[in-house]
Structures are given as C-alpha cells and as structure tokens.
Design a protein around this motif. Structure first.
Motif, PDB file in Angstrom:
ATOM      1  N   HIS A 137      39.980  36.897  42.933  1.00  0.00           N
ATOM      2  CA  HIS A 137      41.032  37.918  42.942  1.00  0.00           C
ATOM      3  C   HIS A 137      40.424  39.295  43.189  1.00  0.00           C
ATOM      4  O   HIS A 137      40.753  39.969  44.158  1.00  0.00           O
ATOM      5  N   ASP A 193      48.512  38.456  45.323  1.00  0.00           N
ATOM      6  CA  ASP A 193      49.165  39.667  44.807  1.00  0.00           C
ATOM      7  C   ASP A 193      50.690  39.629  44.969  1.00  0.00           C
ATOM      8  O   ASP A 193      51.275  40.429  45.693  1.00  0.00           O
ATOM      9  N   HIS A 213      43.692  41.807  45.163  1.00  0.00           N
ATOM     10  CA  HIS A 213      43.635  42.895  44.175  1.00  0.00           C
ATOM     11  C   HIS A 213      43.932  44.279  44.760  1.00  0.00           C
ATOM     12  O   HIS A 213      44.507  45.121  44.097  1.00  0.00           O
ATOM     13  N   ASN A 244      43.949  39.756  37.311  1.00  0.00           N
ATOM     14  CA  ASN A 244      43.948  40.544  36.076  1.00  0.00           C
ATOM     15  C   ASN A 244      45.344  40.606  35.443  1.00  0.00           C
ATOM     16  O   ASN A 244      45.477  40.530  34.217  1.00  0.00           O
ATOM     17  N   HIS A 245      46.395  40.703  36.262  1.00  0.00           N
ATOM     18  CA  HIS A 245      47.736  40.824  35.681  1.00  0.00           C
ATOM     19  C   HIS A 245      48.292  39.499  35.141  1.00  0.00           C
ATOM     20  O   HIS A 245      49.374  39.486  34.562  1.00  0.00           O
ATOM     21  N   ASP A 256      47.205  37.797  40.397  1.00  0.00           N
ATOM     22  CA  ASP A 256      48.301  38.744  40.193  1.00  0.00           C
ATOM     23  C   ASP A 256      49.596  38.080  40.674  1.00  0.00           C
ATOM     24  O   ASP A 256      50.303  38.574  41.554  1.00  0.00           O
TER      25      ASP A 256
HETATM   26 ZN   LIG Z   1      44.666  42.679  40.594  1.00  0.00          ZN
END
Ligand SMILES: [Zn+2]
Length: 310
Positions: free
Chosen positions: A205, A44, A251, A116-117, A79
């Motif tokens: 993640h 992250d 995450h 996800n990012h 991320d």
């Molecule tokens: Zn995330």
C-alpha cells in the motif's frame, strides 16, 4: 487473427507446456511461466457509507467484470474502507460491511492488501481500547486477510506477495510506513522455497520507491515517515538474486511508473480519485490492468468513467 482467438491459442499452448513441465515450485498450483493472463489492481477505494463512493465503486466493479479478456483475479491495494483508524467499533463495522458487500460483486477471486486506513482504532481519538478483540489489524485479518495482514500466492508461474506496509509510529499515536521484522523473516522463508527464475510481483500500500514527493516539492524533498516505507531498502535487499519484476503501490492517489534496473514500481492512481471529490491533480478515478505474457507484462491505467457531481 482476432486478439481473442490469439489469446485462446496462447492459453491452449500454455496448457500443453504445463502438462509437459515438472521441476521446482515455479508453477505451484497452476501452469508454468509461458501462460498469458490478466489481473487488476484496485487501490485506494476509501469507501465511506455517507459518500457517493458506493456508486463509484459499483461502477468500477462493473467495469472490471466486463473487461475482455476477463481478469483471472483482482488484487486490492489498501485503503479499502473510508477510515477505520479514527472510527469507533460500530462505524468501522459499517464501513467494512459496506465494502465487503460491494466488492463481493466482482466475478473473480479477490486478494486484499491492507492499507493504513483499514487499521481499526489506532488513532487514540477513536476511543477504541487496544484490548478490543478486533483492534488494529485484527479486523482486516479476520474479514479480508484470511487471518493474515500479509501473504503470498502463486498463479500460472508467477509468485505474488502482498505486503503489510504499516507499523505503529514511535509514539503509538498512528502509523508509519515500515515492513515489520517478523514479515522480513517470513519473506526470506517465502522466497527460499522459490525457484530463482520465477517472476515475482509484489504489492504494497505505502510505496517502496516513488518520486512523487520530488515531483511536487523539488529535488531535495524527502518523504515523511507516513508517506513511504522507511525500510524499503531492507525489503528490496531480500529480493536480490530473485526475479522481482513488478511492485504495485498505492497510498498517494497518483499515477506513476518508475523503473530501477529490472524492477518496475507502478502506482495505480486511486479508484476514489481525490477521495471521491473528483480527479486527484491529473489522476482520474481508475485502476491498473496488468496483462502478463510469460515472464513479461504490460500495464495500463483504466479510467472507468466515474465523474463526481458537478
Ligand atoms: Zn493510504
């Protein structure tokens, strides 16, 4: 005996047994379980060009490089860039370029896990066409994944699996936490060729198992479909009969450690804390340090000393 000398002796001992060992794939490409080594989990990071994140990430990179003993490798937990989900092409390229230039300063190999990012253009308001050659996970695969969004590797008798824990949501307007069918098939094949006693560390993640939602919202709280992996039970069933020891997760930007039977689920906070705005609740900006000794390991969360501007 000094710790350094002890480690040097352990490593020499490990080398001796490596020469004597043969047999199945437990130690493919390296020594047997019995070796000691260290690795780092950086998760992250959320590196936006406009924030102080670059300064923070370079401080974290410096802290990793000066660890003693030096880590054999780093695993990033997803991320990595600020946000590619809602970014146009030029913005996403800028974020990935900046991330790659900062992370390349690490003095050891790096294996990247997708978050996800790190998915390019999945939010419809990004304006990116699904026909774009780097749409979705393709940008990550090409730049950071060696052509894949999930993979595995062996190191000194341990097997490491880096998962892709995101699928498009039902409406194709974003993501949900899910491990794809294709990946589950791959996982079975990947484990098939492994000796059942080989210690395994998995990295995801989006968390497979976490109590954070209950910690903050009460005992009956459930995760939303973007908060945890919805089919984690299916994933974990594939590991039955194997020696899964550790699942590293991200995450949520919180420190957490759970143990279910023999599996430890550890969330390594966030390099960015609360997205570079200070600590996230009580979790400081930091990263996970894992010290492996044979089949066992210890985990510590290291605050690398970055402070946001007062
Ligand atoms: Zn995330």
């Amino acid at each position: 005996m000094k710790r350094k000398d002890f480690l040097r002796l352990s490593l020499l001992g490990g080398l001796g047994s490596a020469l004597a060992a043969g047999g199945p794939r437990a130690a493919a490409g390296s020594g047997p379980a019995g070796n000691s080594f260290r690795f780092v989990h950086l998760t992250d990071i959320h590196l936006y060009a406009e924030s102080r994140g670059m300064e923070g990430l370079l401080k974290a990179v410096g802290a990793v490089n000066s660890l003693d003993p030096v880590p054999d490798f780093v695993i990033t937990g997803g991320d990595l860039v600020g946000d590619a989900l809602a970014a146009g092409y030029e913005d996403a390229v800028k974020q990935f370029d900046l991330y790659q230039s900062c992370i390349s300063r690490l003095g050891m190999p790096v294996y990247h896990t997708i978050g996800n990012h790190d998915i390019f253009g999945w939010y419809p308001w990004s304006g990116v066409s699904p026909d774009h050659p780097e749409f979705g996970k393709q940008m990550f695969r090409k730049r950071l994944g060696g052509g894949r969004s999930w993979r595995s590797f062996d190191h000194k008798g341990w097997h490491f699996i880096l998962f892709d824990s995101m699928e498009p949501d039902e409406w194709k307007t974003g993501y949900c936490g899910r491990v794809s069918r294709e990946q589950l098939v791959w996982l079975k094949q990947d484990l098939d060729s492994l000796d059942k006693t080989t210690p395994i560390a998995a990295v995801t993640h989006i968390p497979f198992v976490s109590g954070i939602e209950q910690f903050r919202s009460g005992g009956d709280a459930a995760w939303s479909e973007g908060g945890a992996v919805m089919n984690s039970d299916e994933v974990l069933r594939v590991f039955q009969g194997y020696n899964l020891k550790l699942v590293l997760q991200g995450h949520i930007h919180r420190e957490e450690e759970l143990r279910v039977e023999k599996i430890r689920f550890i969330m390594s906070g966030a390099v960015s804390g609360a997205w570079w705005r200070g600590p996230n609740v009580n979790t400081q900006e930091g990263f996970g340090v894992v010290d492996v000794s044979g089949d066992n390991f210890s985990f510590s969360y290291l605050d690398y000393g970055w402070e946001t501007e007062k």
